[in-house]
Design a protein around this motif. Sequence first.
Motif, PDB file in Angstrom:
ATOM      1  N   LEU A 168      11.711   9.474  -9.046  1.00 57.33           N
ATOM      2  CA  LEU A 168      10.786   8.125  -9.221  1.00 57.33           C
ATOM      3  C   LEU A 168      10.990   7.608 -10.567  1.00 57.33           C
ATOM      4  N   ALA A 169      11.132   8.338 -11.703  1.00 59.54           N
ATOM      5  CA  ALA A 169      11.414   7.544 -13.135  1.00 59.54           C
ATOM      6  C   ALA A 169      12.662   7.070 -12.798  1.00 59.54           C
ATOM      7  N   ARG A 170      13.889   7.608 -12.219  1.00 58.80           N
ATOM      8  CA  ARG A 170      14.956   7.121 -12.115  1.00 58.80           C
ATOM      9  C   ARG A 170      15.047   5.660 -11.535  1.00 58.80           C
ATOM     10  N   ALA A 171      14.222   5.616 -10.340  1.00 58.09           N
ATOM     11  CA  ALA A 171      14.015   4.376  -9.532  1.00 58.09           C
ATOM     12  C   ALA A 171      13.681   3.413 -10.272  1.00 58.09           C
ATOM     13  N   ILE A 172      12.715   3.321 -11.085  1.00 62.95           N
ATOM     14  CA  ILE A 172      11.912   2.779 -11.996  1.00 62.95           C
ATOM     15  C   ILE A 172      12.923   2.156 -12.999  1.00 62.95           C
ATOM     16  N   ASP A 218       0.931  -1.335  -0.208  1.00 61.11           N
ATOM     17  CA  ASP A 218      -0.076   0.236  -0.098  1.00 61.11           C
ATOM     18  C   ASP A 218       0.949   1.025   0.053  1.00 61.11           C
ATOM     19  N   VAL A 219       0.662   2.191  -0.919  1.00 63.70           N
ATOM     20  CA  VAL A 219       1.540   3.200  -1.118  1.00 63.70           C
ATOM     21  C   VAL A 219       0.663   4.496  -1.564  1.00 63.70           C
ATOM     22  N   SER A 220       1.031   5.884  -1.452  1.00 64.32           N
ATOM     23  CA  SER A 220       0.303   6.852  -1.666  1.00 64.32           C
ATOM     24  C   SER A 220       0.710   7.019  -3.065  1.00 64.32           C
ATOM     25  N   VAL A 221      -0.379   7.570  -3.817  1.00 65.89           N
ATOM     26  CA  VAL A 221      -0.177   7.677  -5.279  1.00 65.89           C
ATOM     27  C   VAL A 221      -0.499   9.177  -5.716  1.00 65.89           C
ATOM     28  N   GLN A 222      -0.526  10.322  -4.566  1.00 69.06           N
ATOM     29  CA  GLN A 222      -0.584  11.603  -5.000  1.00 69.06           C
ATOM     30  C   GLN A 222      -0.014  12.280  -3.756  1.00 69.06           C
ATOM     31  N   GLY A 223       0.209  13.473  -3.632  1.00 75.69           N
ATOM     32  CA  GLY A 223       0.862  14.194  -2.457  1.00 75.69           C
ATOM     33  C   GLY A 223       2.201  14.166  -2.421  1.00 75.69           C
ATOM     34  N   ASN A 224       2.623  14.710  -1.439  1.00 77.37           N
ATOM     35  CA  ASN A 224       4.035  15.194  -0.883  1.00 77.37           C
ATOM     36  C   ASN A 224       4.854  13.867  -0.674  1.00 77.37           C
ATOM     37  N   SER A 225       4.152  12.968   0.025  1.00 75.64           N
ATOM     38  CA  SER A 225       4.826  11.712   0.365  1.00 75.64           C
ATOM     39  C   SER A 225       4.707  10.571  -0.906  1.00 75.64           C
ATOM     40  N   ALA A 226       4.113  10.710  -1.763  1.00 74.43           N
ATOM     41  CA  ALA A 226       3.896   9.523  -3.006  1.00 74.43           C
ATOM     42  C   ALA A 226       5.281   9.050  -3.476  1.00 74.43           C
ATOM     43  N   VAL A 227       5.959  10.173  -3.899  1.00 74.99           N
ATOM     44  CA  VAL A 227       7.479   9.553  -4.591  1.00 74.99           C
ATOM     45  C   VAL A 227       8.131   8.684  -3.684  1.00 74.99           C
ATOM     46  N   GLN A 228       8.443   9.138  -2.318  1.00 75.04           N
ATOM     47  CA  GLN A 228       9.102   8.540  -1.540  1.00 75.04           C
ATOM     48  C   GLN A 228       8.692   6.963  -1.195  1.00 75.04           C
ATOM     49  N   GLU A 229       7.206   6.834  -1.264  1.00 71.78           N
ATOM     50  CA  GLU A 229       6.491   5.706  -0.543  1.00 71.78           C
ATOM     51  C   GLU A 229       6.760   4.689  -1.867  1.00 71.78           C
ATOM     52  N   ILE A 230       6.479   5.148  -3.110  1.00 71.32           N
ATOM     53  CA  ILE A 230       6.574   4.359  -4.290  1.00 71.32           C
ATOM     54  C   ILE A 230       8.129   3.935  -4.547  1.00 71.32           C
TER      55      ILE A 230
END
Length: 561
Positions: free
Chosen positions: A334-338, A286-298
Amino acid sequence: MSDLRIIINYQNNSAVFAGKGTFNAKEQIKELGGRWQNLSKTWEIKPLTCGVEKLQNIFPGALIEKIDTQPGDELIVDATNGQDVKPEIAAVISAPGSATQSINSSLPAHQGVSEFLNKVKKVLQNSFNGVIYICGMVNKVTDSKGRKYIDLEDIDNKGDCISCVVWEWQQPETVFASLTQIGFELEANLPILIQAKVDLNNKKGQLSLNITGVLAEYTLGKLKAERDITNQKLKTEGLFDKQKQLTLPLPAKRLGILTSSAGTVINDLRAGLETAKFGFELFWCDVSVQGNSAVQEIIQGLKYFSLQPNIDAILLFRGGGSQSELAVFNDYKLARAICLCPKPVVSAIGHEADMSSTQDVSFIACGVPKSIGLYFANLILEIKNKFNTSVKTINNKAIIQLETYNLKIKNIKETFPEYIKALISRRESLFRQLVTGLPAWTRQFLKFENNKLLHLISLERDIKKMLELKNFDIALKLTELCRDIKKRVEFKELTLEHFYLLIENVSPQKQLKRGFSLVRKNNKFVTNVEQLNVSDNIEIEFHNGKSIAVVSLPNKQKLLN
């Protein structure tokens, strides 16, 4: 008329009437020379020909606000309550016997808080005459009493922030209409370019911006530019196509899911997977998909699934949303992590028309979450179709082989009696020739041989009868043979999957994971040390990537010398 607000601006000699009470007071406003302003939906008197006292008498109970002090008025702050007072009132306060009489007359020249703030406000308004344009990132949005308060943060320097306001008489929904009409909601993390006037809040002594308009084309260009910038950075680093070079294990059964539990798109994914009627195993993070914490959680979710050896692919998806909500999927980190994820990432962000850097760099980009389910379901259905085709091919070949054997047996059955008759006829002819040329003493012996021939004739009849009896046995044997072949085919169907797993275990990718590597020189495999020379560039492929090396030692033959 407590619902009526009168904003007096002494600098441009005008008064603006706002609030619900303007409807009941419009006749009095017209008598004072007021005009309706269609753009701001307010009444305005300009020039203002009456003072505050007259306005209070005409509009009792109205809330009067002063944007600037009246020329010639000298305001003094009453230290007891902090309110501005006229000089004559101040004289009363400082009369003999009052508390202020004891103030030392030798104090340096000073001014009250209101006077100071009004001077600062004048400086600001003179320095920023008219409207200005400010760009930034929305940090916080608050609605109160029909007004909209916005904290606008600098895009590059996080923490640098300014307060903005849209008053109720400006009708905030009209001010931001250009954004909402193209699908944007005024919310956190939305880049905007505002048209505003500089203002100073006297009550808090705080600088603020009064927003009068928004340029939507800036927001559109900024979000598109962020995607282009992210993609270009990854291309420069050589990471943009890294996911495309991965191989998806088949069958891809164990799937890691990155999405929010607050949405219902997981049901769309399952609906797509269920079309294959296959036992997929789903692991949900379960991760956030919007908001300030979304990038780090994904990113943390990608790292978690990357370390799980039993995960075949990672699914990243969310449902539709505003452009600002989807903007996190253009984030460079996020794109780089993918790109660096060792497992295939399949993504679906928003609707079919929505695209982002996340989808650009993914192994496969699907339009909507259900399309991800259909993608994996179709892979399983394709394997099943190939298996069914192989089974049909085996059955057809077995049937053809049985028909061939049956035809051979039938030919033997039909030609064998004729062969026996021809053999007997040749033996009788030969016997007659021998009888004619032999002496009498041998006739008895020949007669004995003749009896043998007669026995052969009898044997031929018996064989014929036996063949007729054997016809039933052959048919029975054929039936048993067909049944046995059918059982073998069914057995093969059960073991094909085991063969598939065996083949997968001996695949080159598995061998690489066990520590082996592949060496290429000029895109050709190196199988012998004699193929290498000093300073040759070689490519070494491991299970999780490739590396370039240079040969620094002579070949084997030179070492022996």
